[in-house]
Design an enzyme around this catalytic site. Structure first.
Site, mmCIF file in Angstrom:
data_model
loop_
_atom_site.group_PDB
_atom_site.id
_atom_site.type_symbol
_atom_site.label_atom_id
_atom_site.label_comp_id
_atom_site.label_asym_id
_atom_site.label_seq_id
_atom_site.Cartn_x
_atom_site.Cartn_y
_atom_site.Cartn_z
ATOM 1 N N ARG A 188 0.788 -58.403 21.070
ATOM 2 C CA ARG A 188 -0.219 -57.393 20.741
ATOM 3 C C ARG A 188 0.211 -55.973 21.066
ATOM 4 O O ARG A 188 -0.437 -55.015 20.657
ATOM 5 C CB ARG A 188 -1.525 -57.719 21.459
ATOM 6 C CG ARG A 188 -2.233 -58.861 20.772
ATOM 7 C CD ARG A 188 -3.696 -58.834 21.035
ATOM 8 N NE ARG A 188 -4.061 -59.479 22.279
ATOM 9 C CZ ARG A 188 -5.290 -59.632 22.675
ATOM 10 N NH1 ARG A 188 -6.278 -59.171 21.922
ATOM 11 N NH2 ARG A 188 -5.564 -60.243 23.796
ATOM 12 N N SER A 196 -5.891 -71.486 33.422
ATOM 13 C CA SER A 196 -5.856 -72.842 33.998
ATOM 14 C C SER A 196 -5.176 -72.851 35.374
ATOM 15 O O SER A 196 -5.649 -73.497 36.307
ATOM 16 C CB SER A 196 -5.194 -73.832 33.040
ATOM 17 O OG SER A 196 -4.079 -73.260 32.415
ATOM 18 N N ALA A 222 3.114 -64.964 21.399
ATOM 19 C CA ALA A 222 4.326 -65.327 22.154
ATOM 20 C C ALA A 222 4.268 -64.918 23.620
ATOM 21 O O ALA A 222 4.958 -65.499 24.457
ATOM 22 C CB ALA A 222 5.547 -64.690 21.489
ATOM 23 N N LYS A 272 -12.671 -73.218 20.115
ATOM 24 C CA LYS A 272 -11.516 -74.080 19.829
ATOM 25 C C LYS A 272 -11.898 -75.147 18.796
ATOM 26 O O LYS A 272 -11.097 -75.485 17.913
ATOM 27 C CB LYS A 272 -10.998 -74.744 21.115
ATOM 28 C CG LYS A 272 -10.401 -73.791 22.125
ATOM 29 C CD LYS A 272 -9.281 -72.926 21.571
ATOM 30 C CE LYS A 272 -8.002 -73.668 21.293
ATOM 31 N NZ LYS A 272 -6.948 -72.766 20.749
ATOM 32 N N ILE A 282 1.612 -70.645 27.508
ATOM 33 C CA ILE A 282 2.202 -71.797 26.803
ATOM 34 C C ILE A 282 3.267 -71.309 25.819
ATOM 35 O O ILE A 282 4.378 -71.856 25.757
ATOM 36 C CB ILE A 282 1.105 -72.607 26.062
ATOM 37 C CG1 ILE A 282 0.122 -73.219 27.066
ATOM 38 C CG2 ILE A 282 1.732 -73.688 25.178
ATOM 39 C CD1 ILE A 282 -1.078 -73.938 26.450
ATOM 40 N N ALA A 283 2.927 -70.265 25.060
ATOM 41 C CA ALA A 283 3.840 -69.811 24.000
ATOM 42 C C ALA A 283 5.184 -69.346 24.544
ATOM 43 O O ALA A 283 6.228 -69.587 23.918
ATOM 44 C CB ALA A 283 3.181 -68.700 23.190
#
Ligand code: NAP
Length: 347
Positions: free
Chosen positions: A36, A199, A12, A159, A16-17
Site C-alpha cells: 500500500r 493472531s 505482500a 471473510k 502470511i504473505a
C-alpha cells in the site's frame, strides 16, 4: 524445484504473505507483490534472498477499481491474501466487508482480463467455515459460516462474503483460470516484518494480563511457514481443488498457558485464575461485555465450546505436513521479544 513463472501476491507486506513471498523466491519464481505504500517502506521484503533479482513491489489498494489490471498482467498465478485482518473496527461495512469483497471481485476481474492467469489461490479463513464451535461436531471444508453478520463477528462475516464472492465469480461462467482456497485457523510463528499480527497478538495479550483468567476456549494453531507452503503447494499441485482447511493441532487455553509457564515464560502476567468451569464460563460471558465490542462478541460465541476439525484433506491432497505447534508457539514468543512486542522474559 526451480521455476521462472511469474506469481502475483496481493498484500505482500502481510504476516502470511511475506512468508509466501519468501517461499516463492526460494523456489525460483518471479514475484510481483502488491503493497500500500512505496516499496522502500518494506526493507524486510527487499532483503529476502532472491528479492534483488526476482521481486518487484507495486502499489495497489483493494478499493481502487481496476488497480490490479496492469499488476496481474503476464502473471501465471495470483495469490490473493490482502484483506483487513483486524477486530474492533469503527465501521464493519467500510472497514472490513467492502475491501474484502470488492477487492476480491476486482482482482478476479483483472485476472480475467489478463489472459495469462491460470490459477488463483485465495486466502480465506476458518472464519468462513464457522464462528461458533459445536462441541459435538467435527468441522470440514463442507461447512460454511451462516451466522456472522455486520453486528456479529464482522471480521468472520467479511471473510465469508469474500470467499463466497470468489466462488460465485468462478461458477458464473467458464473462466480461463481455476480457484483454490486455503482456510487457515489461528496462524502464528516468526514474523518477517516488524508489525505484530492480530493472531500473534492473542498470545501476547495472554502473556500481558489482558484476560482475567483461563477460559474454556481452544484454537487450532498453524505455523505461518506451513500456511505459506500450503499456498505454494495449492498453486503447484495440478489436482488441487476446492477449499483446504489449514490447521495443525488444537490447544485449549489451559494447555497454552501451561506450555508457556513450563517453557520459561512464567514471569509474564499469565492468567492464574481458572475460569474454565461452568461458573467461570458464565462469569466470562458477563465480563466479555467489558471488552472491546468485537473481542467480547468473539468470546461469547466461542467460550465453553470445543472446536474440532478435520485437517486430512490438505495432508492427503497437498502432502502438507504440519510443524510441531508447541515448538512454533515458543518460537513465536521469542520472535515477539526480538521485535520488541514483548518485554524480555524475567529469568
Ligand atoms: P496482515 O499481516 O494484517 O496482512 C493483511 C494484508 O492485507 C496486509 O498486507 C495489508 O496491507 C493488506 N490490506 C488490508 N487492507 C487493504 C486494502 N484496503 N488494500 C490493499 N491491501 C490491504 O494479516 P495476515 O494474518 O497476514 O492475513 C493475511 C490473510 O490471511 C487475510 O486475508 C486474513 O484474513 C487471512 N487469515 C489470517 C489468519 C491469521 O490467523 N493470521 C487466519 C486465517 C486467515 P498493509 O500492510 O498496508 O496494512
Amino acid at each position: 524445484m526451480k521455476s521462472n513463472k511469474a506469481v502475483c501476491v496481493t498484500g505482500a507486506s502481510g504476516f502470511i504473505a511475506a512468508h509466501i513471498v519468501r517461499e516463492l523466491l526460494e523456489r525460483g519464481y518471479r514475484v510481483r507483490g502488491t503493497v500500500r505504500k512505496s516499496p522502500q517502506n518494506y526493507p524486510f521484503l527487499l532483503a529476502l534472498p532472491g528479492a534483488a533479482e526476482r521481486l518487484e513491489l507495486v502499489e495497489a489498494n483493494l478499493l481502487t477499481t481496476g488497480s490490479y489490471d496492469k499488476i496481474v498482467e503476464g502473471c501465471d498465478f495470483v495469490l490473493h491474501t490482502a484483506s483487513p485482518y483486524t477486530m474492533n473496527v469503527k465501521n464493519p461495512q467500510t472497514d472490513l466487508v467492502d475491501p474484502a469483497v470488492k477487492g476480491t471481485e476486482s482482482i478476479l476481474e483483472s485476472c480475467l482480463k489478463s489472459g495469462s492467469v491460470k490459477r488463483v489461490i485465495f486466502t480465506s479463513s476458518i472464519a468462513a467455515i464457522t464462528d461458533e464451535p459445536e462441541s459435538t461436531k467435527v468441522f470440514t471444508e463442507k461447512d460454511w459460516n451462516t451466522m456472522s453478520s455486520l453486528e456479529r463477528n464482522p471480521y468472520h462475516y467479511s471473510k465469508t462474503l469474500a470467499e463466497l464472492a470468489a466462488w460465485d465469480f468462478i461458477m458464473k461462467k467458464k473462466q480461463p483460470f481455476d480457484l483454490v482456497v486455503i482456510n487457515p485457523f489461528m496462524v502464528i510463528g516468526p514474523s518477517i516484518g516488524p508489525s505484530l499480527n492480530t493472531s500473534n497478538q492473542i498470545i501476547r495479550d495472554i502473556m500481558m494480563g489482558v484476560y482475567p483468567g483461563i477460559m474454556d476456549m481452544n484454537w487450532g494453531f498453524v505455523d505461518v511457514r506451513n500456511v505459506a507452503k500450503a499456498h505454494v503447494l495449492a498453486m503447484e499441485t495440478d489436482t488441487a481443488s476446492g477449499r483446504y482447511l489449514c490447521a495443525a493441532e488444537a490447544l485449549q487455553m489451559r494447555e497454552l498457558v501451561a506450555l508457556l509457564k513450563s517453557s520459561g515464560f512464567g514471569g509474564y502476567a499469565l492468567p492464574k485464575v481458572d475460569l474454565s468451569g461452568k461458573i467461570g464460563t458464565r462469569l466470562m460471558k458477563v465480563l466479555s461485555f467489558t471488552q472491546p465490542r468485537d473481542t467480547g462478541m468473539y468470546i461469547r460465541t466461542t467460550i465453553g465450546r470445543t472446536m474440532r476439525y478435520d485437517n486430512s484433506k490438505i495432508k492427503r491432497e497437498l502432502q502438507l505436513s504440519f510443524m510441531d505447534i508447541k515448538k512454533s508457539i515458543i518460537e513465536t514468543v521469542n520472535d515477539m521479544v526480538k521485535w520488541g512486542h514483548l518485554p524480555p522474559p524475567k529469568r
